[in-house]
Enzyme design. Structure first.
Site, PDB file in Angstrom:
ATOM      1  CB  SER A  33      -9.316  -1.322   1.497  1.00 29.04           C
ATOM      2  OG  SER A  33     -10.343  -2.062   2.112  1.00 29.04           O
ATOM      3  CG  HIS A  42      -6.893   2.239   0.383  1.00 29.49           C
ATOM      4  ND1 HIS A  42      -5.736   1.513   0.340  1.00 29.49           N
ATOM      5  CD2 HIS A  42      -7.661   1.655   1.333  1.00 29.49           C
ATOM      6  CE1 HIS A  42      -5.806   0.510   1.201  1.00 29.49           C
ATOM      7  NE2 HIS A  42      -6.968   0.579   1.824  1.00 29.49           N
ATOM      8  CG  ASN A  64      -1.878  -1.129   1.255  1.00 27.40           C
ATOM      9  OD1 ASN A  64      -2.463  -1.474   0.244  1.00 27.40           O
ATOM     10  ND2 ASN A  64      -2.052  -1.736   2.422  1.00 27.40           N
ATOM     11  CG  ASP A  87     -11.274   4.593   6.462  1.00 29.57           C
ATOM     12  OD1 ASP A  87     -10.217   5.088   6.016  1.00 29.57           O
ATOM     13  OD2 ASP A  87     -11.326   3.452   6.967  1.00 29.57           O
ATOM     14  CD  GLU A 102     -13.088   1.193   3.014  1.00 34.53           C
ATOM     15  OE1 GLU A 102     -12.238   1.164   2.107  1.00 34.53           O
ATOM     16  OE2 GLU A 102     -13.379   0.205   3.696  1.00 34.53           O
ATOM     17  CE  LYS A 159      -3.996   0.717   4.272  1.00 35.83           C
ATOM     18  NZ  LYS A 159      -5.130   0.640   5.176  1.00 35.83           N
ATOM     19  CG  HIS A 181     -11.101  -1.296   7.084  1.00 36.19           C
ATOM     20  ND1 HIS A 181     -10.699  -1.380   8.395  1.00 36.19           N
ATOM     21  CD2 HIS A 181     -10.120  -1.857   6.343  1.00 36.19           C
ATOM     22  CE1 HIS A 181      -9.502  -1.958   8.438  1.00 36.19           C
ATOM     23  NE2 HIS A 181      -9.129  -2.253   7.208  1.00 36.19           N
TER      24      HIS A 181
END
Ligand SMILES: *Cc1c(COP(=O)(O)O)cnc(C)c1O
Length: 383
Positions: A179, A207, A47, A204, A175, A236, A133
């Site tokens: 992910s 990424h 990541n 969130d 998110e 990440k 997540h």
């Protein structure tokens, strides 16, 4: 049933379902290569999207920070663990992302748990994207609030959930970039519906931060959305570890007064905060890295379009190939390893049953040749 029987039964079930998880000792790694079992591989499971774990400025900052402030913070932030370096980093993050305040946490997992644990009370409801997540869904299901999941990336499904009556407050959870799928949430639509229901949106962006948006400010910035609660993580693209919650001043004060994760846990080392400041600077000036990453993504997608497995619709550094059954995903992962490419198979319960996949991640550090080697190995495996 005894403790031992219970554990053994669970282990047997996992083995029987080809779900056994194994940690592999990594003897050495860079962003694009790793060594394990004495063998070298190209690394497509990191990541570290911009290659900052190895950036000389980030490493030097951590070293200098440790020499100056010690190896550890020595206490919780509420005692004597909140140092100049933490305060400076929080101020920089808040200014960069356009929030009143930033609060540091030791990990993204901890930050998500802390936010939901503190905010969600009885009579409240949490409406979460189904693929959120584990740190978000676990905290939500353990909270006294009601948890309802909405269909992945489907604002109309959220709208239907919002239409139901609720006595308390509403927290909508998603998110920024998912992910395990690599796709982006439709944040503007989700934010608008949340606002209409007078709820709060929690994004969130583990990424997205560092990777997308102007100066790497992430998915929310890119989509012109400012959620009430934004969690960014540093394990990440930042290449370090830790996380921050971005919020308004009252919310930050509320967390400082009442969040047990902040009060009863040792603060991140100040040296880490210094390393994170260095990583932040690289991210702010990281247009060339982001451009390289985008080129690598495009290169991979062109070459992977004709593969027999489903190349998921992702524009991000996460490029999953959906294989289906666990056994097939493991076999493909092994084939690639034999060809010198390290790609992890992701299986349920991390992803829904029947959607086991290879989670290929690309970074700015990969060279065109690396991606060609991966594509060649994939095409060979496809037969
Ligand atoms: C990795 C990840 C986390 C956890 O962050 P850590 O800092 O690794 O604990 C949280 N949310 C998402 C979406 C993630 O991908």
């Amino acid at each position: 049933m005894s403790w031992q029987q219970r554990l053994r039964q669970a282990l047997e079930q996992r083995r029987a379902a080809d779900g056994w998880r194994q940690r592999r000792v990594i003897e050495q790694q860079s962003t694009r290569t790793l060594r394990s079992g004495g063998r070298d591989y190209l690394h497509f499971s990191s990541n570290d999207y911009l290659g900052l774990t190895r950036h000389p400025a980030v490493i030097a900052a951590w070293q200098q920070g440790a020499a100056l402030a010690g190896a550890g913070a020595g206490a919780s932030g509420h005692v004597t663990g909140y140092h100049r370096q933490h305060a400076d980093l929080e101020a920089e993050l808040a200014a960069w992302l356009g929030y009143d305040r930033a609060l540091l946490f030791i990990s993204g997992f901890a930050a998500n748990q802390a936010v939901i644990h503190l905010l969600a009370e009885k009579d409240d409801r949490i409406l979460a994207d189904r693929l959120s997540h584990a740190s978000l869904l676990d905290a939500a299901s353990h909270s006294p609030a009601q948890l309802r999941r909405f269909t992945h990336n489907a604002p109309e499904s959220l709208a239907a959930r919002l239409a139901a009556p609720c006595a308390g407050e509403t927290l909508v959870v998603t998110e920024g970039i998912f992910s395990m799928d690599g796709d982006s949430a439709p944040l503007a639509a989700l934010a608008q519906q949340t606002r209409q229901a007078e709820g709060w949106l929690l994004v969130d962006d583990a990424h997205g931060i560092g990777v997308v948006g102007e100066q790497g400010r992430g998915s929310c910035w890119q989509q012109g959305v400012k959620p009430a609660l934004l969690v960014v993580t540093f394990g990440k693209a930042f290449g370090v570890s830790g996380a921050a919650l971005l919020c308004d001043a009252d919310t930050a004060d509320y967390f400082l007064q009442f969040s047990r994760h902040l009060i009863y846990s040792t603060a991140m080392p100040a040296a880490q905060a210094v390393a994170l400041q260095a990583a932040l600077r690289e991210i702010q000036q990281g247009d060339a890295l982001r451009q390289q990453l985008q080129q690598n993504i495009a290169h991979f997608r062109r070459g992977a379009a004709s593969l027999p497995w489903q190349l998921m619709p992702s524009a991000s550094a996460i490029q999953p190939l959906q294989v289906g059954e666990n056994r097939a995903a493991l076999a493909l992962s092994r084939r690639l390893a034999e060809a010198g490419c390290w790609v992890s198979a992701i299986r349920p319960p991390t992803v829904p049953p029947g959607t086991a996949r290879l989670r290929i991640t690309l970074t700015a550090a990969h060279r065109p040749d690396d991606i060609d080697r991966l594509l060649e190995a994939l095409h060979d495996a496809a037969g």
